[in-house]
Design a protein around this motif. Structure first.
Motif, PDB file in Angstrom:
ATOM      1  N   VAL A 488     -44.329  65.797 -74.672  1.00 24.45           N
ATOM      2  CA  VAL A 488     -43.600  65.151 -73.581  1.00 24.45           C
ATOM      3  C   VAL A 488     -44.172  65.550 -72.226  1.00 24.45           C
ATOM      4  N   LEU A 489     -44.463  66.814 -72.045  1.00 26.39           N
ATOM      5  CA  LEU A 489     -44.920  67.304 -70.736  1.00 26.39           C
ATOM      6  C   LEU A 489     -46.374  66.956 -70.441  1.00 26.39           C
ATOM      7  N   ASP A 494     -42.905  59.564 -74.200  1.00 26.68           N
ATOM      8  CA  ASP A 494     -42.181  59.010 -73.053  1.00 26.68           C
ATOM      9  C   ASP A 494     -41.200  60.062 -72.511  1.00 26.68           C
ATOM     10  N   ILE A 495     -41.498  60.603 -71.347  1.00 29.91           N
ATOM     11  CA  ILE A 495     -40.670  61.677 -70.797  1.00 29.91           C
ATOM     12  C   ILE A 495     -39.324  61.151 -70.320  1.00 29.91           C
ATOM     13  N   GLU A 496     -39.283  59.916 -69.793  1.00 33.71           N
ATOM     14  CA  GLU A 496     -38.011  59.365 -69.317  1.00 33.71           C
ATOM     15  C   GLU A 496     -37.049  59.152 -70.478  1.00 33.71           C
ATOM     16  N   PHE A 498     -37.099  60.800 -73.339  1.00 36.78           N
ATOM     17  CA  PHE A 498     -36.726  62.118 -73.839  1.00 36.78           C
ATOM     18  C   PHE A 498     -35.648  62.757 -72.964  1.00 36.78           C
ATOM     19  N   VAL A 499     -35.841  62.672 -71.652  1.00 32.37           N
ATOM     20  CA  VAL A 499     -34.874  63.260 -70.711  1.00 32.37           C
ATOM     21  C   VAL A 499     -33.510  62.616 -70.882  1.00 32.37           C
ATOM     22  N   VAL A 507     -36.763  69.492 -65.241  1.00 34.65           N
ATOM     23  CA  VAL A 507     -38.041  69.503 -65.950  1.00 34.65           C
ATOM     24  C   VAL A 507     -38.982  70.426 -65.190  1.00 34.65           C
ATOM     25  N   TRP A 509     -42.874  71.858 -64.840  1.00 36.00           N
ATOM     26  CA  TRP A 509     -44.296  71.651 -65.134  1.00 36.00           C
ATOM     27  C   TRP A 509     -45.088  72.825 -64.589  1.00 36.00           C
ATOM     28  N   PRO A 518     -45.897  64.891 -64.362  1.00 37.62           N
ATOM     29  CA  PRO A 518     -45.358  63.580 -64.789  1.00 37.62           C
ATOM     30  C   PRO A 518     -44.958  62.709 -63.598  1.00 37.62           C
TER      31      PRO A 518
END
Length: 537
Positions: A488-489, A494-496, A498-499, A507, A509, A518
Motif C-alpha cells: 500500500v505504501l 490502492d491506498i485510498e 485501503f484507508v 498515514v 511515509w 502517496p
C-alpha cells in the motif's frame, strides 16, 4: 524479649545496648543496599553513554536490550499515564475487550502521570529502584536459608553479578549440538539473572523482588504461625502476579510440597493458605482472560513462550550456578528441612513445567523469574559446606569465592560494554524528524495509523493511536500485514481504498520505502523530507 543482662543494667546503659543493636541491624543491611546502589550505577552506564554521544539530528530511543519489547512496555505505560487501568492492544486493529493484564506497566504509567515524569524516565527509575529492592529482597531470602555470614556475602555477590556461559556459545558461533542450534540464552533472556534483569527490563527485576520477599515471608509465616506475615507475603505474591500471574502457582506448589513433607502447626497452614489466597482471584482472572479474551488469545498464539529453551543452551546459561548448586544438593537432601524441600520443589516443578506436558505449557518460558534465588543459595551452600572445607590452604579458601564471582561476572561486563559500540546504530535511535513526528501524533486526536512496523513499533509509545502493524508478537497476522502495508505504501495497492476499508486516520511515509510519497492523499499534515504524516480525517 529483654534478656537477664538487660534487666540488671541501669536505664542509660540499657538504652545504649538497644542503640548498639539498632546500629548492628542497620549495618547488616548496609551491604545489600550498597550492592544494589552499585548495581544501579553500573547498569546505567550504557544508557547514559548513549544519550551523551548521539550525533546531531538523532535521538536515542532509551533501550538496548530487547528494545522492541521494551517499546511495547512503554506503550502500556502510556495507557496508564492516560488514565486507563485495563490494557488494550494498540499494536493490532482487531477489536477486543480490555483486559486487566500487564498491571505492573499500567500502574507505573499512573505513577509517571502523578509525578509528572516522562515515561522513559519513569521506566529507568523503576530499574534503579528495582536494583535496590532486589538486593534487599535477595538478602532477606539468603539470610533465611544460610546462617554463615561469609556464605551469605558470597551468595549476594554471586546473585548480583553472576551470569552464565552463553558468551562462550556466542564466541563459538552457536554450534549445533545433538542436532539442535545452541544460543546464548543468558545474553538473551534477562530473567535468568539478577544483573540482566536490572540492566534490561525492570519488571523482571521487580518479579525477583516480589519472589524474594514472598518466599522469605511465607516460610517465616509458616514457621511462626503468623497471619500478619502471611498477609504481607500475600501482598508480595500479588505484586508478582501483576507481572507474571502464573508465578504464584509455581511458588504455591513448591510451598505445598514442602508443607506436606514437613507439616506445620495449624496456624502455619493457615498462614500459608492466606499468603496464596491473596493473589488467587487475580491469578484466576488472568487464566480466564488467557482462554476467553480474543486479544489475549491472539497474543498467546504469536508468543514463543510455549517452547522450552534448548537444553544445552539452558545448561550453559546457568552453568556457573549449577556447578556449585549440584555440590549443595547432597546437604539439602541430607537435612530435608522445610526450607531445603522448598528449594528442591521449586527446581523440580520448574523442570516439570518446562519439559513435561502440563496445563501451563503455553507459558513455559514465563516461569524462570527469580530462578537465580534458589540457585545462589544452593551454590553458596555447595561452596562453603562441601568444597572449601576440603581445601587446606587458607589463601585458596579466601581466593576461590572472589575468583568464582569474578569469572561469572564476565558475561555481565560484556552486556554493559557491548552497547557502547552500537549506541548510534539505527535500531537504537530515531531521527529528530521522526521523533518530532511521533510527538506530533501524540498531540492529535487518536485513531488508526498505517505505517511500516519500523515506525509502527514506536507510535503507541508516543501517542494514543493504534497501528495496523507494529510488533511481531502483539500484531495479529504480523507477516501478512507487513507485506500488505508495504504494498500500500509503495503504490502497489490502492491506498485510498485501503484507508477507507480499514478506517485509517493517519498515514506515515518514510524515505527508506524508496518510493515517492502517496500523491493521492494530497499534502501531508506533518512534512519533512524523510518523514511525512497525512491526516485523513
Amino acid at each position: 524479649m529483654k534478656t537477664m543482662a538487660d534487666t540488671t543494667l541501669p536505664p542509660g546503659e540499657r538504652a545504649g545496648v538497644r542503640g548498639e543493636e539498632s546500629n548492628s541491624a542497620l549495618a547488616e543491611w548496609r551491604l545489600p543496599l550498597l550492592t544494589g546502589l552499585a548495581l544501579a550505577v553500573v547498569t546505567a552506564i550504557p544508557y547514559l553513554y548513549a544519550y551523551a554521544v548521539q550525533p546531531s539530528g538523532h535521538v536515542f530511543v532509551g533501550f538496548f536490550y530487547l528494545w522492541d519489547d521494551a517499546t511495547t512496555y512503554l506503550a502500556k505505560m502510556r495507557e496508564g499515564w492516560e488514565g486507563a487501568w485495563a490494557w488494550e492492544n494498540r499494536y493490532t486493529t482487531e477489536q477486543s475487550p480490555p483486559a486487566y493484564l500487564f498491571m505492573f506497566w499500567i500502574v507505573l504509567g499512573h505513577l509517571a502521570a502523578v509525578t509528572h515524569l516522562p515515561l522513559i524516565l519513569a521506566f529507568h527509575l523503576a530499574r534503579v529502584l528495582g536494583a535496590l529492592a532486589l538486593m534487599a529482597g535477595a538478602w532477606l531470602f539468603i539470610c533465611h536459608f544460610i546462617q554463615d555470614r561469609a556464605a551469605r556475602i558470597f551468595a549476594l555477590f554471586f546473585l548480583a553479578f553472576g551470569l552464565g556461559l552463553g558468551l562462550a556459545i556466542w564466541a563459538l558461533g552457536h554450534p549445533v549440538v545433538f542436532g539442535n542450534q545452541t544460543e546464548g540464552l543468558d545474553l538473551r533472556m534477562p530473567e535468568l539473572s539478577a544483573f540482566y534483569s536490572v540492566l534490561a527490563l525492570p519488571h523482571f527485576a521487580w518479579s525477583g523482588v516480589f519472589a524474594a520477599f514472598g518466599v522469605a515471608l511465607t516460610l517465616k509465616a509458616i514457621q511462626r504461625g503468623s497471619l500478619t506475615l502471611g498477609l504481607l507475603a500475600g501482598l508480595a505474591w500479588l505484586g508478582q502476579a501483576s507481572i507474571h500471574p502464573q508465578m504464584p502457582i509455581l511458588m504455591g506448589g513448591a510451598t505445598a510440597l514442602a508443607l506436606f513433607l514437613r507439616p506445620a502447626r495449624p496456624r502455619g497452614w493457615a498462614a500459608a493458605a492466606l499468603a496464596f489466597a491473596v493473589p488467587a482471584p487475580y491469578v484466576l482472572y488472568s487464566y480466564l482472560a488467557f482462554v476467553g479474551n480474543p486479544q489475549v488469545e491472539r497474543w498467546t498464539f504469536h508468543s514463543k513462550n510455549a517452547v522450552a529453551p534448548e537444553t544445552i543452551s539452558l545448561l550453559m546459561a546457568l552453568a556457573p550456578q549449577l556447578l556449585l548448586a549440584v555440590a549443595g544438593l547432597p546437604g539439602a537432601f541430607r537435612r530435608r528441612s522445610r526450607e531445603d524441600l522448598f528449594l528442591l520443589a521449586w527446581l523440580v516443578l520448574l523442570a516439570a513445567i518446562l519439559y513435561l506436558p502440563n496445563p501451563a505449557g503455553d507459558l513455559r518460558r514465563r516461569f524462570f523469574d527469580g530462578l537465580y534465588l534458589p540457585l545462589a543459595v544452593l551454590a553458596a551452600r555447595g561452596l562453603y559446606d562441601a568444597i572449601l572445607p576440603r581445601l587446606r590452604s587458607l589463601r585458596a579458601r579466601r581466593l576461590i569465592p572472589f575468583s568464582y564471582v569474578a569469572f561469572a561476572a564476565i558475561g555481565s561486563a560484556f552486556l554493559v560494554l557491548a552497547p557502547l559500540a552500537v549506541a548510534g546504530q539505527p535500531q537504537y535511535t530515531v531521527t529528530t524528524a521522526e521523533y518530532d513526528g511521533l510527538n506530533w501524533l501524540g498531540s492529535k486526536p487518536s485513531g488508526r495509523v498505517l505505517a511500516m512496523p519500523g515506525v509502527g513499533l514506536y507510535i503507541p509509545a508516543y501517542s494514543s493511536d493504534t497501528v495496523y502493524v507494529g510488533h511481531y508478537d502483539e500484531t495479529f497476522d504480523y507477516i501478512n500485514k507487513t507485506q500488505t502495508a508495504l504494498r500500500v505504501l509503495t503504490g502497489q495497492a490502492d491506498i485510498e481504498q485501503f484507508v477507507s476499508e480499514n478506517q485509517i486516520r493517519y498515514v506515515v511515509w518514510t524515505s527508506d520505502l524508496q518510493s515517492p510519497p502517496p500523491a493521492a492523499l494530497g499534502p501531508p499534515a506533518y512534512d519533512t523530507p524523510n518523514f511525512k504524516i497525512w491526516k485523513i480525517f
